[in-house]
Design a protein around this motif. Structure first.
Motif: not given
Length: 67
Positions: A57-65
């Motif tokens: 699994f990955k927890c992908v960091p999001l940018k902005g919206t």
């Protein structure tokens, strides 16, 4: 904010894999993202009766919206 992606593969054909994307998130805390990944992995295992097994699994960091 983090988005969950779980990789699950067929047990008889380990190169036959699918990505499962969470539709509940995103999550503000990394720990909540990890918890949701394990919840999704358990659901994938139950729904597919052990034929398709979660591998990573990955927890992908999001940018902005971004989702």
């Amino acid at each position: 904010m983090f988005k969950v992606i779980v990789l699950a593969c067929h047990i008889a054909m380990p190169n036959d894999c699918w990505e499962y994307h969470d539709n509940r998130g995103p999550y503000e805390e990394f720990s909540k993202c990890v918890s949701r990944a394990y919840e999704m992995a358990n659901d994938i295992r139950q729904i597919n009766r052990g034929i398709i097994m979660p591998r990573q699994f990955k927890c992908v960091p999001l940018k902005g919206t971004q989702l």
